[in-house]
Design a protein around this motif. Structure first.
Motif, PDB file in Angstrom:
ATOM      1  N   LEU A  97      -2.648 -18.572 -44.693  1.00 48.86           N
ATOM      2  CA  LEU A  97      -3.652 -19.592 -44.993  1.00 48.86           C
ATOM      3  C   LEU A  97      -4.731 -19.088 -45.940  1.00 48.86           C
ATOM      4  O   LEU A  97      -5.484 -19.878 -46.487  1.00 48.86           O
ATOM      5  CB  LEU A  97      -4.311 -20.080 -43.684  1.00 48.86           C
ATOM      6  CG  LEU A  97      -3.383 -20.753 -42.682  1.00 48.86           C
ATOM      7  CD1 LEU A  97      -4.145 -21.153 -41.432  1.00 48.86           C
ATOM      8  CD2 LEU A  97      -2.701 -21.966 -43.291  1.00 48.86           C
ATOM      9  N   ARG A 119      -6.490 -26.344 -41.676  1.00 51.63           N
ATOM     10  CA  ARG A 119      -6.622 -24.875 -41.606  1.00 51.63           C
ATOM     11  C   ARG A 119      -7.539 -24.441 -40.466  1.00 51.63           C
ATOM     12  O   ARG A 119      -7.242 -23.515 -39.737  1.00 51.63           O
ATOM     13  CB  ARG A 119      -7.176 -24.341 -42.937  1.00 51.63           C
ATOM     14  CG  ARG A 119      -6.132 -24.200 -44.012  1.00 51.63           C
ATOM     15  CD  ARG A 119      -6.749 -23.643 -45.289  1.00 51.63           C
ATOM     16  NE  ARG A 119      -5.774 -22.915 -46.075  1.00 51.63           N
ATOM     17  CZ  ARG A 119      -4.845 -23.476 -46.825  1.00 51.63           C
ATOM     18  NH1 ARG A 119      -4.747 -24.782 -46.877  1.00 51.63           N
ATOM     19  NH2 ARG A 119      -3.978 -22.741 -47.518  1.00 51.63           N
ATOM     20  N   GLU A 120      -8.679 -25.123 -40.342  1.00 54.30           N
ATOM     21  CA  GLU A 120      -9.647 -24.702 -39.330  1.00 54.30           C
ATOM     22  C   GLU A 120      -9.077 -24.831 -37.920  1.00 54.30           C
ATOM     23  O   GLU A 120      -9.236 -23.943 -37.092  1.00 54.30           O
ATOM     24  CB  GLU A 120     -10.929 -25.532 -39.452  1.00 54.30           C
ATOM     25  CG  GLU A 120     -11.974 -25.134 -38.422  1.00 54.30           C
ATOM     26  CD  GLU A 120     -13.384 -25.525 -38.819  1.00 54.30           C
ATOM     27  OE1 GLU A 120     -13.626 -25.753 -40.015  1.00 54.30           O
ATOM     28  OE2 GLU A 120     -14.237 -25.588 -37.931  1.00 54.30           O
ATOM     29  N   VAL A 175      -6.592 -22.049 -37.294  1.00 51.77           N
ATOM     30  CA  VAL A 175      -7.160 -20.704 -37.140  1.00 51.77           C
ATOM     31  C   VAL A 175      -7.990 -20.587 -35.868  1.00 51.77           C
ATOM     32  O   VAL A 175      -7.920 -19.588 -35.159  1.00 51.77           O
ATOM     33  CB  VAL A 175      -8.018 -20.344 -38.385  1.00 51.77           C
ATOM     34  CG1 VAL A 175      -8.817 -19.085 -38.144  1.00 51.77           C
ATOM     35  CG2 VAL A 175      -7.125 -20.152 -39.592  1.00 51.77           C
ATOM     36  N   THR A 176      -8.779 -21.619 -35.591  1.00 48.32           N
ATOM     37  CA  THR A 176      -9.728 -21.496 -34.471  1.00 48.32           C
ATOM     38  C   THR A 176      -9.369 -22.348 -33.261  1.00 48.32           C
ATOM     39  O   THR A 176      -9.933 -22.159 -32.187  1.00 48.32           O
ATOM     40  CB  THR A 176     -11.144 -21.926 -34.916  1.00 48.32           C
ATOM     41  OG1 THR A 176     -11.111 -23.335 -35.211  1.00 48.32           O
ATOM     42  CG2 THR A 176     -11.606 -21.163 -36.138  1.00 48.32           C
ATOM     43  N   ALA A 221     -12.051 -29.255 -37.769  1.00 50.94           N
ATOM     44  CA  ALA A 221     -13.144 -29.040 -38.714  1.00 50.94           C
ATOM     45  C   ALA A 221     -14.114 -30.218 -38.687  1.00 50.94           C
ATOM     46  O   ALA A 221     -13.692 -31.362 -38.739  1.00 50.94           O
ATOM     47  CB  ALA A 221     -12.584 -28.873 -40.121  1.00 50.94           C
ATOM     48  N   VAL A 222     -15.406 -29.915 -38.562  1.00 48.62           N
ATOM     49  CA  VAL A 222     -16.433 -30.954 -38.644  1.00 48.62           C
ATOM     50  C   VAL A 222     -17.364 -30.558 -39.771  1.00 48.62           C
ATOM     51  O   VAL A 222     -17.975 -29.492 -39.740  1.00 48.62           O
ATOM     52  CB  VAL A 222     -17.227 -31.072 -37.323  1.00 48.62           C
ATOM     53  CG1 VAL A 222     -18.303 -32.136 -37.452  1.00 48.62           C
ATOM     54  CG2 VAL A 222     -16.287 -31.395 -36.180  1.00 48.62           C
ATOM     55  N   LYS A 238     -22.587 -21.883 -39.154  1.00 48.94           N
ATOM     56  CA  LYS A 238     -21.360 -22.456 -38.585  1.00 48.94           C
ATOM     57  C   LYS A 238     -21.541 -22.619 -37.087  1.00 48.94           C
ATOM     58  O   LYS A 238     -21.872 -21.660 -36.376  1.00 48.94           O
ATOM     59  CB  LYS A 238     -20.156 -21.542 -38.873  1.00 48.94           C
ATOM     60  CG  LYS A 238     -18.853 -22.053 -38.267  1.00 48.94           C
ATOM     61  CD  LYS A 238     -18.432 -23.391 -38.844  1.00 48.94           C
ATOM     62  CE  LYS A 238     -17.214 -23.963 -38.134  1.00 48.94           C
ATOM     63  NZ  LYS A 238     -16.871 -25.297 -38.651  1.00 48.94           N
ATOM     64  N   PHE A 240     -19.636 -24.297 -33.560  1.00 50.95           N
ATOM     65  CA  PHE A 240     -18.467 -24.910 -32.916  1.00 50.95           C
ATOM     66  C   PHE A 240     -19.016 -25.674 -31.713  1.00 50.95           C
ATOM     67  O   PHE A 240     -19.275 -25.070 -30.673  1.00 50.95           O
ATOM     68  CB  PHE A 240     -17.472 -23.850 -32.453  1.00 50.95           C
ATOM     69  CG  PHE A 240     -16.836 -23.070 -33.581  1.00 50.95           C
ATOM     70  CD1 PHE A 240     -15.829 -23.624 -34.347  1.00 50.95           C
ATOM     71  CD2 PHE A 240     -17.263 -21.789 -33.883  1.00 50.95           C
ATOM     72  CE1 PHE A 240     -15.250 -22.911 -35.387  1.00 50.95           C
ATOM     73  CE2 PHE A 240     -16.696 -21.074 -34.915  1.00 50.95           C
ATOM     74  CZ  PHE A 240     -15.680 -21.636 -35.672  1.00 50.95           C
ATOM     75  N   ARG A 276     -14.029 -15.966 -42.622  1.00 52.55           N
ATOM     76  CA  ARG A 276     -13.154 -17.146 -42.669  1.00 52.55           C
ATOM     77  C   ARG A 276     -13.827 -18.299 -43.408  1.00 52.55           C
ATOM     78  O   ARG A 276     -13.169 -19.073 -44.100  1.00 52.55           O
ATOM     79  CB  ARG A 276     -12.790 -17.576 -41.244  1.00 52.55           C
ATOM     80  CG  ARG A 276     -11.787 -16.649 -40.574  1.00 52.55           C
ATOM     81  CD  ARG A 276     -11.623 -17.000 -39.122  1.00 52.55           C
ATOM     82  NE  ARG A 276     -10.495 -16.308 -38.512  1.00 52.55           N
ATOM     83  CZ  ARG A 276     -10.230 -16.325 -37.213  1.00 52.55           C
ATOM     84  NH1 ARG A 276     -11.008 -16.998 -36.385  1.00 52.55           N
ATOM     85  NH2 ARG A 276      -9.185 -15.679 -36.739  1.00 52.55           N
ATOM     86  N   THR A 324     -12.645 -19.977 -47.151  1.00 52.38           N
ATOM     87  CA  THR A 324     -12.271 -21.411 -47.114  1.00 52.38           C
ATOM     88  C   THR A 324     -11.301 -21.763 -45.986  1.00 52.38           C
ATOM     89  O   THR A 324     -10.662 -22.801 -46.019  1.00 52.38           O
ATOM     90  CB  THR A 324     -11.686 -21.937 -48.457  1.00 52.38           C
ATOM     91  OG1 THR A 324     -10.342 -21.484 -48.589  1.00 52.38           O
ATOM     92  CG2 THR A 324     -12.497 -21.509 -49.652  1.00 52.38           C
ATOM     93  N   LEU A 325     -11.185 -20.896 -44.992  1.00 52.95           N
ATOM     94  CA  LEU A 325     -10.320 -21.238 -43.856  1.00 52.95           C
ATOM     95  C   LEU A 325     -11.029 -22.192 -42.914  1.00 52.95           C
ATOM     96  O   LEU A 325     -10.384 -23.015 -42.256  1.00 52.95           O
ATOM     97  CB  LEU A 325      -9.922 -19.979 -43.080  1.00 52.95           C
ATOM     98  CG  LEU A 325      -9.018 -18.994 -43.799  1.00 52.95           C
ATOM     99  CD1 LEU A 325      -8.575 -17.893 -42.869  1.00 52.95           C
ATOM    100  CD2 LEU A 325      -7.813 -19.695 -44.371  1.00 52.95           C
ATOM    101  N   ILE A 326     -12.340 -22.046 -42.806  1.00 51.58           N
ATOM    102  CA  ILE A 326     -13.087 -22.980 -41.977  1.00 51.58           C
ATOM    103  C   ILE A 326     -14.292 -23.480 -42.763  1.00 51.58           C
ATOM    104  O   ILE A 326     -14.767 -22.812 -43.677  1.00 51.58           O
ATOM    105  CB  ILE A 326     -13.506 -22.372 -40.620  1.00 51.58           C
ATOM    106  CG1 ILE A 326     -14.383 -21.152 -40.794  1.00 51.58           C
ATOM    107  CG2 ILE A 326     -12.312 -22.001 -39.789  1.00 51.58           C
ATOM    108  CD1 ILE A 326     -14.774 -20.544 -39.460  1.00 51.58           C
ATOM    109  N   ALA A 327     -14.745 -24.660 -42.386  1.00 48.37           N
ATOM    110  CA  ALA A 327     -15.825 -25.291 -43.150  1.00 48.37           C
ATOM    111  C   ALA A 327     -17.177 -24.960 -42.529  1.00 48.37           C
ATOM    112  O   ALA A 327     -17.307 -24.990 -41.313  1.00 48.37           O
ATOM    113  CB  ALA A 327     -15.626 -26.802 -43.148  1.00 48.37           C
ATOM    114  N   ARG A 387      -9.358 -19.444 -53.206  1.00 50.71           N
ATOM    115  CA  ARG A 387      -8.351 -18.553 -52.596  1.00 50.71           C
ATOM    116  C   ARG A 387      -7.509 -17.853 -53.667  1.00 50.71           C
ATOM    117  O   ARG A 387      -6.946 -16.794 -53.426  1.00 50.71           O
ATOM    118  CB  ARG A 387      -7.465 -19.337 -51.618  1.00 50.71           C
ATOM    119  CG  ARG A 387      -8.215 -19.799 -50.372  1.00 50.71           C
ATOM    120  CD  ARG A 387      -7.260 -20.233 -49.265  1.00 50.71           C
ATOM    121  NE  ARG A 387      -6.443 -21.359 -49.643  1.00 50.71           N
ATOM    122  CZ  ARG A 387      -6.796 -22.634 -49.542  1.00 50.71           C
ATOM    123  NH1 ARG A 387      -7.980 -22.948 -49.063  1.00 50.71           N
ATOM    124  NH2 ARG A 387      -5.981 -23.598 -49.907  1.00 50.71           N
TER     125      ARG A 387
END
Lengths: 246, 316
Positions: free
Chosen positions: A94, A234-235, A238-239, A243-244, B15, B17, B51, B55-58, B80
């Motif tokens: 990724l 992707r998010e 991976v997690t 994604a938000v 970031k 969660f 990450r 660009t793997l997570i926003a 990437r």
């Protein structure tokens, strides 16, 4: 319109095919499963009683062969994403410029290729054996099933496509390989309902009906492929979290 | 000539969660050719930062520019294409050979005729003679080297190495250090996350310490100067009779403490001025001096000081 890079798609396909070749369990399953599905139709056709009526008797054994393109790819497709995640190979993948559409297309094509080769080989073997060794009257009945043979030819990639796309959809969201493979196999069966209706004579197999159903299946496959591409986040992969964005 | 554009510009990046904050309000810049260490305890947000920049997570909020490109979902492929990330686990295909693994990734970077690139990458990590080996048969250290070779394939503008020596034995870790030093000499920009402080001190031009929020950024020597006053360490064969009377009358000594009998740490503003005065004072009282020298604080001292502050703050 997303620009797809053929080099990247080819890289995914080549890697997948190499991995299949190096994995003995995949090679054995791919070799054995079609042979098992070849035995029943062959016996049914060769042991046909003299009174067997062509249209109805020979239709079902031929259509049973459509289980091959449904069952063969479903476990491979269901493994495709969650399997990489479990192996720890997904994250490095990724981080590359690979687009999600390229990933999905490459993975799907890599499952489709051996599925088509094996499915058509099985059909060819059955028809070849019938032509060479069956009584002329039996061979004549089998080769007179024009719409059924066309359905075999047309439905094979379409049913395989459905099984692959559904398997990948499950794989994108599943957290465990075993669950993905069970769900993927189950979800790949519904289109076989059409085949059952064909085989049992509820739908009379004619050329226009076969073409119409094939067109419908193709549309469903393309739509499902687009949905799977959108599901590839992707998010989340991976997690485990969606994604938000602010 | 104006400074060239930095390789990384991170501005108030955050970031979350759900309710959990991975990192918050992080800002820093990394210049091209710099080896930048990103330190912090487990769960500090280091990997999530990598990450996010990869660009793997926003990000939840904030902005960043990676290799000259603004961080956004639309720019993901382009970013990437210009960076390479080696995650903590190399994530190799164990049934494929070293070369086949690299061929795959060369293809994913869209590289055609990648044979020479693969050879150069393998030579750079001293794996040219293992090119045909299955990755499943390699030791953990060798797998890390394959992972490093993979990041070199695309000649990235920025290389992110996430805990590159995690789980390696000292010999394998030293090999990876040597490789990173080699890359540094070639001018490769490296963003190195680690919680091995001696590794960061040895390899990095600058370091940042993250513990959900960014605590400090700077050269290790600057951080030591910021956090710790200069000090002299004095050791005597026999403990001094009245150390307070001795040290308080020396003008350049601002304070003192004794950690052990016969061992004294003196706070001074300028060690080069204080050392001769302290030596004269010790001789005048007949002290049997074993050693006198400047106290050295390691990056580990800086790190522990900051992290301890966080722990204390949370207790309050």
């Amino acid at each position: 319109m997303t620009h797809l890079d053929a080099t990247r798609v080819r890289a995914v396909i080549r890697r997948e095919l190499r991995d299949y070749r190096r994995t003995r369990s995949i090679v054995v399953t791919m070799a054995v499963l079609p042979i098992i599905f070849l035995i029943q139709p062959t016996l049914t056709i060769f042991l046909a009683p003299p009174s067997a009526a062509g249209d109805t008797y020979y239709r079902l054994p031929l259509l049973i062969l459509l289980l091959v393109p449904v069952i063969l790819p479903s476990t491979l497709a269901a493994y495709s994403v969650v399997g990489e995640r479990e192996q720890g190979t997904l994250e490095p993948l990724l981080t590359t410029p690979l687009r999600r559409e390229e990933f999905i297309l490459g993975k799907a094509a890599a499952v489709m290729l051996p599925t088509l080769v094996l499915s058509y080989t099985v059909f060819g073997l059955l028809l070849g054996v019938v032509r060479l060794f069956a009584k002329p009257v039996t061979a004549s009945h089998v080769f007179h099933q024009g719409p059924v043979l066309l359905a075999l030819f047309l439905f094979t990639p379409l049913l395989a496509g459905w099984a692959i796309v559904v398997g990948m959809a499950v794989s994108v969201r599943a957290s465990e390989v075993r669950v993905a493979q069970q769900l993927g196999t189950l979800a790949s069966f519904p289109p076989l309902g059409v085949v059952v209706l064909f085989g049992s004579g509820v739908i009379h197999p004619t050329l226009p009906v076969a073409v119409l159903l094939a067109t419908g299946l193709l549309a469903a496959d393309v739509r499902a492929l687009r949905i799977v591409s959108r599901m590839f986040d992707r998010e989340r992969l991976v997690t485990g979290a969606k994604a938000v964005r602010s | 000539m104006p400074d060239p554009e930095p390789a990384l510009v991170v501005n108030e990046l955050t970031k979350r969660f759900g309710e959990r904050t991975a990192f918050s309000g992080v800002s820093f810049q990394v210049a091209y050719g710099e080896v930048f260490g990103f330190l912090g305890p487990n769960g500090a947000g280091k990997t999530t930062t990598v990450r996010t920049l990869g660009t793997l997570i926003a990000p939840t909020s904030g902005s960043a520019t990676v290799a000259g490109i603004p961080l956004s979902p639309e720019n993901g492929v382009e970013i990437r294409q210009r960076i390479a990330i080696m995650p903590e686990a190399p994530g190799l295909y164990l049934r494929l050979t070293v070369t086949e693994n690299l061929e795959y990734f060369a293809g994913l970077y869209g590289l055609r005729q990648a044979g020479s690139r693969i050879k150069d990458a393998l030579d750079a990590v001293n794996l040219g003679d293992r090119a045909g080996d299955l990755c499943g048969g390699l030791s953990k250290g060798l797998r890390h080297r394959v992972g490093l070779a993979r990041t070199l394939l695309s000649d990235p503008a920025v290389m992110f190495l996430d805990e590159p020596t995690s789980g390696l034995d000292p010999v394998a870790a030293r090999e990876v250090h040597d490789l990173i030093s080699g890359l540094r000499q070639k001018g490769v920009t490296i963003f190195l996350t680690t919680h091995r402080l001696e590794e960061a001190e040895k390899l990095c031009d600058r370091v940042a310490i993250l513990n959900t929020t960014l605590r400090v950024v700077g050269r290790p020597v600057e951080l030591r100067e910021q956090l710790f006053k200069s000090a002299l360490v004095v050791k005597t064969l026999v403990p001094l009779g009245d150390p307070d009377q001795l040290f308080t009358r020396i003008p350049s000594v601002e304070g003192w403490r004794s950690d052990d009998p016969g061992s004294y740490v003196l706070s001074v503003s300028d060690p080069t001025v204080a050392a001769p005065e302290v030596t004269r004072g010790l001789v005048s009282v007949g002290a049997e001096v074993l050693a006198i020298g400047e106290a050295h604080h390691s990056l580990e001292d800086v790190y522990l000081e900051l992290i301890d502050e966080d722990v204390e703050a949370r207790k309050r």
